[in-house]
Design an enzyme around this catalytic site. Structure first.
Site, PDB file in Angstrom:
ATOM      1  N   SER A 178       0.846  -1.185   0.000  1.00 41.11           N
ATOM      2  CA  SER A 178       0.000   0.000   0.000  1.00 41.11           C
ATOM      3  C   SER A 178       0.886   1.240   0.000  1.00 41.11           C
ATOM      4  CB  SER A 178      -0.888   0.009   1.254  1.00 41.11           C
ATOM      5  OG  SER A 178      -1.559   1.247   1.336  1.00 41.11           O
ATOM      6  N   MET A 228     -11.329  -4.981   6.376  1.00 37.02           N
ATOM      7  CA  MET A 228     -10.459  -4.011   7.037  1.00 37.02           C
ATOM      8  C   MET A 228     -10.098  -4.536   8.422  1.00 37.02           C
ATOM      9  SD  MET A 228      -9.768  -1.611   5.013  1.00 37.02           S
ATOM     10  CE  MET A 228      -8.871  -0.631   6.210  1.00 37.02           C
ATOM     11  N   MET A 261      -8.395   8.565  -0.083  1.00 35.12           N
ATOM     12  CA  MET A 261      -9.160   9.010   1.082  1.00 35.12           C
ATOM     13  C   MET A 261      -9.637  10.447   0.880  1.00 35.12           C
ATOM     14  SD  MET A 261      -6.796   7.505   4.158  1.00 35.12           S
ATOM     15  CE  MET A 261      -6.223   5.804   4.114  1.00 35.12           C
ATOM     16  N   HIS A 320      -1.406  -1.362  -4.128  1.00 35.16           N
ATOM     17  CA  HIS A 320      -2.652  -0.974  -3.442  1.00 35.16           C
ATOM     18  C   HIS A 320      -2.625   0.525  -3.235  1.00 35.16           C
ATOM     19  CE1 HIS A 320      -6.112  -1.781  -0.786  1.00 35.16           C
ATOM     20  NE2 HIS A 320      -5.626  -0.859   0.008  1.00 35.16           N
ATOM     21  N   ASP A 375      -6.545  -5.823   4.996  1.00 30.53           N
ATOM     22  CA  ASP A 375      -5.851  -4.534   4.892  1.00 30.53           C
ATOM     23  C   ASP A 375      -5.829  -3.829   6.240  1.00 30.53           C
ATOM     24  OD1 ASP A 375      -6.627  -1.474   2.968  1.00 30.53           O
ATOM     25  OD2 ASP A 375      -4.942  -1.996   4.279  1.00 30.53           O
ATOM     26  N   HIS A 401      -8.396   1.388  -3.619  1.00 31.32           N
ATOM     27  CA  HIS A 401      -9.272   1.236  -2.440  1.00 31.32           C
ATOM     28  C   HIS A 401      -9.867   2.601  -2.146  1.00 31.32           C
ATOM     29  CE1 HIS A 401      -9.350   0.335   2.206  1.00 31.32           C
ATOM     30  NE2 HIS A 401     -10.562   0.497   1.706  1.00 31.32           N
ATOM     31  N   MET A 426     -11.737   4.974  -0.100  1.00 26.28           N
ATOM     32  CA  MET A 426     -12.285   5.290   1.220  1.00 26.28           C
ATOM     33  C   MET A 426     -12.867   6.695   1.111  1.00 26.28           C
ATOM     34  SD  MET A 426      -9.255   3.598   3.497  1.00 26.28           S
ATOM     35  CE  MET A 426      -8.151   3.585   2.090  1.00 26.28           C
ATOM     36  N   ASP A 448      -4.503   3.683  -1.739  1.00 26.16           N
ATOM     37  CA  ASP A 448      -5.541   4.114  -0.792  1.00 26.16           C
ATOM     38  C   ASP A 448      -5.980   5.534  -1.088  1.00 26.16           C
ATOM     39  OD1 ASP A 448      -3.926   2.247   1.767  1.00 26.16           O
ATOM     40  OD2 ASP A 448      -5.922   1.881   0.936  1.00 26.16           O
TER      41      ASP A 448
HETATM   42  C1  DX5 Z   1      -6.559   2.226   5.719  1.00 24.76           C
HETATM   43  C2  DX5 Z   1      -5.423   1.865   4.795  1.00 24.76           C
HETATM   44  C3  DX5 Z   1      -4.244   1.200   5.543  1.00 24.76           C
HETATM   45  C4  DX5 Z   1      -3.114   0.834   4.659  1.00 24.76           C
HETATM   46  C5  DX5 Z   1      -2.260  -0.257   5.273  1.00 24.76           C
HETATM   47  O1  DX5 Z   1      -6.154   2.828   6.822  1.00 24.76           O
HETATM   48  O2  DX5 Z   1      -5.939   0.985   3.847  1.00 24.76           O
HETATM   49  O3  DX5 Z   1      -4.766   0.092   6.172  1.00 24.76           O
HETATM   50  O4  DX5 Z   1      -3.564   0.337   3.445  1.00 24.76           O
HETATM   51  O5  DX5 Z   1      -1.444   0.315   6.203  1.00 24.76           O
HETATM   52  P1  DX5 Z   1      -0.590  -0.593   7.244  1.00 24.76           P
HETATM   53  O6  DX5 Z   1      -0.186  -1.863   6.513  1.00 24.76           O
HETATM   54  O7  DX5 Z   1       0.608   0.248   7.620  1.00 24.76           O
HETATM   55  O8  DX5 Z   1      -1.521  -0.862   8.372  1.00 24.76           O
HETATM   56 ZN    ZN Z   2      -6.407   0.087   1.726  1.00 25.09          ZN
END
Ligand code: DX5
Ligand code: ZN
Length: 224
Positions: free
Chosen positions: A7, A139, A36, A32, A177, A68, A70, A34
């Site tokens: 990620s 999650m 947000m 991956h 994740d 992903h 969010m 993310d």
């Molecule tokens: C949501 C994100 C995180 C990220 C992973 O908060 O989706 O979970 O991808 O981060 P680590 O592996 O550092 O928890």
């Molecule tokens: Zn994620």
């Protein structure tokens, strides 16, 4: 052997190209990404421009761009992320008023459809769409930030979901994740996960990215 999806939320944004290359060169399978919005989760990260920037690196490694979302009301941006080059587009059950319609939108845009569940959302929230999706994301932290503690109750949820997917003959990926490390990777795969997302365990700390990717591979091949 599960797929490894680093990620980039935890990567050095000033050297994103190099970090992504290093992870895929070392054998990671997906990137991956993310996304947000500061509304659905209390953090702001990247948008379609970064997805577009990662596309050539993914192509050079025959890797998938695993986006992903969010974000609230993700149906507004499905085509945007498709055009940016996303291969997998995952939306949160909690963020969609019309989840069934958004899954159709993702498929019509030519991407694989993923649905994500926050730790506080019952698995039953997926019942109506489980046969329609290509990926389910459990999650294992409350979304928003990298580097959080893995929530232990996530493992039985993965086990239950794996049983449900097998019962309907689904070949959807089961992705986990948040707080995923080499130390819990094997138990997550044994519980039924087949895509492991890791941010800080790959891009954080003082070891090279390649070493961190190899640590996941080694952890998953450890004898029981
Ligand atoms: C949501 C994100 C995180 C990220 C992973 O908060 O989706 O979970 O991808 O981060 P680590 O592996 O550092 O928890
Ligand atoms: Zn994620």
């Amino acid at each position: 052997m599960a797929l490894i999806a680093p990620s980039i939320i935890a990567a050095d944004y000033g050297h994103l190209h190099t970090q992504a290359n290093d992870a895929l060169d070392a054998g990671a399978n997906w990137l991956h990404l993310d996304v947000m919005d500061g509304q659905f989760v209390p953090n702001l990260t990247i948008g379609p421009g970064i997805v577009q920037a990662m596309r050539p690196i993914a192509d050079a490694h025959e890797a998938a761009l695993d986006v992903h979302l969010m974000i609230d009301d993700p149906g507004r941006f499905i085509n945007t992320f498709a055009q940016a080059g996303a291969d997998v587009c995952t939306v949160h059950v909690e963020a969609c008023t019309h989840l069934h319609r958004v899954i159709q939108q993702i498929n019509q845009a030519g991407m694989q459809a993923g649905v994500a569940l926050n730790p506080g959302t019952p698995l039953a929230a997926l019942d109506a769409v489980l046969p329609l999706v290509d990926l389910v994301l459990v999650m294992s932290v409350n979304p928003g930030f990298s580097g959080q503690q893995f929530i232990d109750r996530s493992t039985p949820r993965i086990r239950t979901l794996r049983r449900q997917l097998n019962a309907i003959g689904s070949d959807a990926y089961l992705q986990v994740d948040g707080g995923v490390k080499p130390t819990n990777a094997k138990s997550l795969v044994q519980a039924g996960a087949d895509v492991l997302v890791a941010g800080s365990a790959i891009f954080g700390g003082s070891n090279a990215v390649a070493e961190n990717v190899n640590a996941f591979r080694a952890a998953m091949t450890l004898k029981a």
